[in-house]
Write an enzyme that holds these catalytic residues in place. Structure first.
Site, PDB file in Angstrom:
ATOM      1  CD  GLU A 111      -1.018   0.359   3.702  1.00 56.88           C
ATOM      2  OE1 GLU A 111      -0.703  -0.020   4.835  1.00 56.88           O
ATOM      3  OE2 GLU A 111      -1.839   1.276   3.499  1.00 56.88           O
ATOM      4  CB  THR A 122       2.158  -7.131   1.371  1.00 58.95           C
ATOM      5  OG1 THR A 122       2.129  -7.377   2.787  1.00 58.95           O
ATOM      6  CG2 THR A 122       0.727  -7.130   0.890  1.00 58.95           C
ATOM      7  CG  ASP A 151       1.507  -7.614   6.135  1.00 57.63           C
ATOM      8  OD1 ASP A 151       2.162  -8.523   6.684  1.00 57.63           O
ATOM      9  OD2 ASP A 151       1.844  -6.412   6.170  1.00 57.63           O
ATOM     10  NE  ARG A 195       6.999 -25.601  29.003  1.00 57.30           N
ATOM     11  CZ  ARG A 195       8.295 -25.693  28.773  1.00 57.30           C
ATOM     12  NH1 ARG A 195       8.751 -25.797  27.541  1.00 57.30           N
ATOM     13  NH2 ARG A 195       9.142 -25.675  29.776  1.00 57.30           N
ATOM     14  N   GLY A 212       1.586  -9.466  10.023  1.00 55.89           N
ATOM     15  CA  GLY A 212       0.340  -9.193   9.297  1.00 55.89           C
ATOM     16  C   GLY A 212      -0.165  -7.776   9.465  1.00 55.89           C
ATOM     17  NE  ARG A 213       2.967  -2.260   8.952  1.00 58.05           N
ATOM     18  CZ  ARG A 213       3.832  -1.803   8.104  1.00 58.05           C
ATOM     19  NH1 ARG A 213       3.541  -1.788   6.818  1.00 58.05           N
ATOM     20  NH2 ARG A 213       4.984  -1.355   8.503  1.00 58.05           N
ATOM     21  CG  HIS A 246      11.941  -9.598  10.045  1.00 54.55           C
ATOM     22  ND1 HIS A 246      11.856  -9.119  11.326  1.00 54.55           N
ATOM     23  CD2 HIS A 246      11.596  -8.578   9.226  1.00 54.55           C
ATOM     24  CE1 HIS A 246      11.486  -7.843  11.286  1.00 54.55           C
ATOM     25  NE2 HIS A 246      11.329  -7.486  10.024  1.00 54.55           N
ATOM     26  CD  GLN A 277       5.481 -14.566  10.489  1.00 55.27           C
ATOM     27  OE1 GLN A 277       4.263 -14.605  10.445  1.00 55.27           O
ATOM     28  NE2 GLN A 277       6.118 -13.746  11.301  1.00 55.27           N
ATOM     29  NE  ARG A 278       9.749  -8.643   5.411  1.00 52.21           N
ATOM     30  CZ  ARG A 278       9.986  -7.481   6.023  1.00 52.21           C
ATOM     31  NH1 ARG A 278       9.062  -6.967   6.816  1.00 52.21           N
ATOM     32  NH2 ARG A 278      11.093  -6.836   5.849  1.00 52.21           N
TER      33      ARG A 278
HETATM   34  O1  F6P Z   1       4.334  -5.488   5.835  1.00 55.21           O
HETATM   35  C1  F6P Z   1       5.132  -6.607   6.018  1.00 55.21           C
HETATM   36  C2  F6P Z   1       5.634  -6.688   7.430  1.00 55.21           C
HETATM   37  O2  F6P Z   1       6.424  -7.847   7.546  1.00 55.21           O
HETATM   38  C3  F6P Z   1       4.556  -6.653   8.504  1.00 55.21           C
HETATM   39  O3  F6P Z   1       3.895  -7.882   8.663  1.00 55.21           O
HETATM   40  C4  F6P Z   1       5.357  -6.209   9.705  1.00 55.21           C
HETATM   41  O4  F6P Z   1       4.561  -5.548  10.657  1.00 55.21           O
HETATM   42  C5  F6P Z   1       6.353  -5.262   9.110  1.00 55.21           C
HETATM   43  O5  F6P Z   1       6.466  -5.583   7.735  1.00 55.21           O
HETATM   44  C6  F6P Z   1       7.719  -5.325   9.735  1.00 55.21           C
HETATM   45  O6  F6P Z   1       8.490  -4.329   9.184  1.00 55.21           O
HETATM   46  P1  F6P Z   1      10.081  -4.229   9.305  1.00 55.21           P
HETATM   47  O7  F6P Z   1      10.655  -5.240   8.361  1.00 55.21           O
HETATM   48  O8  F6P Z   1      10.381  -2.846   8.889  1.00 55.21           O
HETATM   49  O9  F6P Z   1      10.440  -4.549  10.725  1.00 55.21           O
END
Ligand code: F6P
Length: 343
Positions: free
Chosen positions: A104, A126, A128, A163, A171-172, A273, A275-276
């Site tokens: 966005e 994204t 997200d 536990r 996901g913001r 991160h 996840q990315r």
């Molecule tokens: O928009 C992708 C995202 O990974 C969000 O899920 C997360 O809140 C944000 O970016 C984290 O940003 P940064 O990489 O700047 O810490």
């Protein structure tokens, strides 16, 4: 030769390289185009830092995570001088058009630059999946697969130790990752920003489950989720150049409250991160490739000011302005499906 700029902006995500590759390969197939990579998102347009994007540069990158162009969260519309510079540099770099790959924020800038007269096409990315006007963004499939695998792993250790494990996902302000990974991973409770957390309800579900003889529970919580009475949990108060707060920390607070109220030993895992990072799934490689080819076709048809979108199973063109008009939050019907499995 028409010169096309390509840039990636905002948080990186798996699938960016397949898009870059597809744009260049499709452009070379059509003929009459050459490509230049703008490094580090809009920052690169302000600094005129570029990278050659010939056939060789995009060879062997489809499986690579991240972006070969680098990225940043720079907003040239924060300062009128930067806006002027971005427009002037577009001309100095002799660009015929620019393909902006981002979420966005990046596409918000793309929309404004298009309204200011530049030939721009957008590609939605994204993890997200919160971008409006497309059913899915690439990066999301990889993120939910990583998160699902992590939830599977948390199950076995939670079960061995009797536990509760709270798993915080990204996901913001939209709970797509939590909902999909929660359903796929068989989570016992899924908490998302779209519905405030009711602690009594969460503990009731966990107690009921343990009364049935279960000795562990997995709670998936989205980083943007909020308690019924309480604010969003922030990692820091500082805003980025698009005015976003840095989220994170809800998992720890939730785990503390669960342990205090239920008496069950509770641990927290923040996926962050992870996840990315890393290699994109086949789905994200294919979606990125379809987006990249279509984005180049839009340039060739002079159909500017548009973003490629996955609508149903078709790739179509939608106005960038529509895509950035609001956030796409989780459909209540989908969240209700996750709730069937609570407890
Ligand atoms: O928009 C992708 C995202 O990974 C969000 O899920 C997360 O809140 C944000 O970016 C984290 O940003 P940064 O990489 O700047 O810490």
């Amino acid at each position: 030769m028409k010169r096309i700029g390509v840039l990636t902006g905002g948080g990186d995500c798996p699938g960016l390289n397949p898009v870059i590759r597809a744009i260049v390969k499709r452009g070379l197939q059509i003929g009459g185009y050459e490509f230049v990579g703008i490094k580090n998102g809009w920052k690169g347009l302000l600094e005129k830092t570029t990278k050659s994007l010939n056939e060789r540069a995009v060879s062997g990158i489809i499986h690579k995570g991240g972006t070969i162009l680098g990225t940043s969260r720079t907003n040239p519309y924060n300062d009128p001088k930067d806006k002027k510079k971005a427009i002037a540099n577009f001309k100095k770099l002799k660009l015929y058009g620019l393909i902006a790959i981002g979420g966005e924020d990046t596409l918000g800038v793309a929309n404004k630059l298009n309204k200011d007269g530049l030939r721009i096409v957008g590609v939605p990315k994204t993890i997200d999946n919160d971008l409006y006007a497309t059913d899915f963004t690439f990066g999301f499939d990889t993120a939910i697969n990583i998160a699902t695998e992590c939830i599977d792993r948390l199950h076995t250790t939670a079960e061995s130790h009797n536990r509760i494990i709270v798993c915080e996902v990204m996901g913001r302000h939209a709970g797509w990752i939590a909902t999909y990974a929660g359903i796929a991973g068989g989570a016992d409770v899924v908490l998302i920003p779209e519905e405030k957390i009711d602690m009594e309800e969460v503990c009731k579900v966990i107690r009921k489950r343990h009364k049935k003889g279960k000795t562990f529970s997995i709670v998936v919580v989205s980083e943007g989720a909020q308690f019924k009475k309480g604010d969003m949990i922030l990692q820091e108060e500082k805003l980025d150049s698009f005015g976003h707060v840095r989220l994170g920390g809800i998992g720890n607070q939730l785990a503390e409250k669960i342990e205090e109220k239920t008496g069950y030993e509770t641990r927290v895992t923040v996926l962050g991160h992870i996840q990315r990072g890393g290699t994109p799934t086949a789905m994200d490689r294919v979606l990125g490739t379809r987006f990249g080819v279509m984005a180049m076709d839009l340039v060739d048809k002079k159909n500017f000011g548009k973003m490629v979108s996955l609508t149903g199973n078709k790739i179509i063109a939608v106005p960038i302005s529509k895509a950035v008009s609001k956030l796409k939050t989780v459909d209540k019907k989908l969240y209700d499906i996750a709730k069937v499995f609570f407890g």
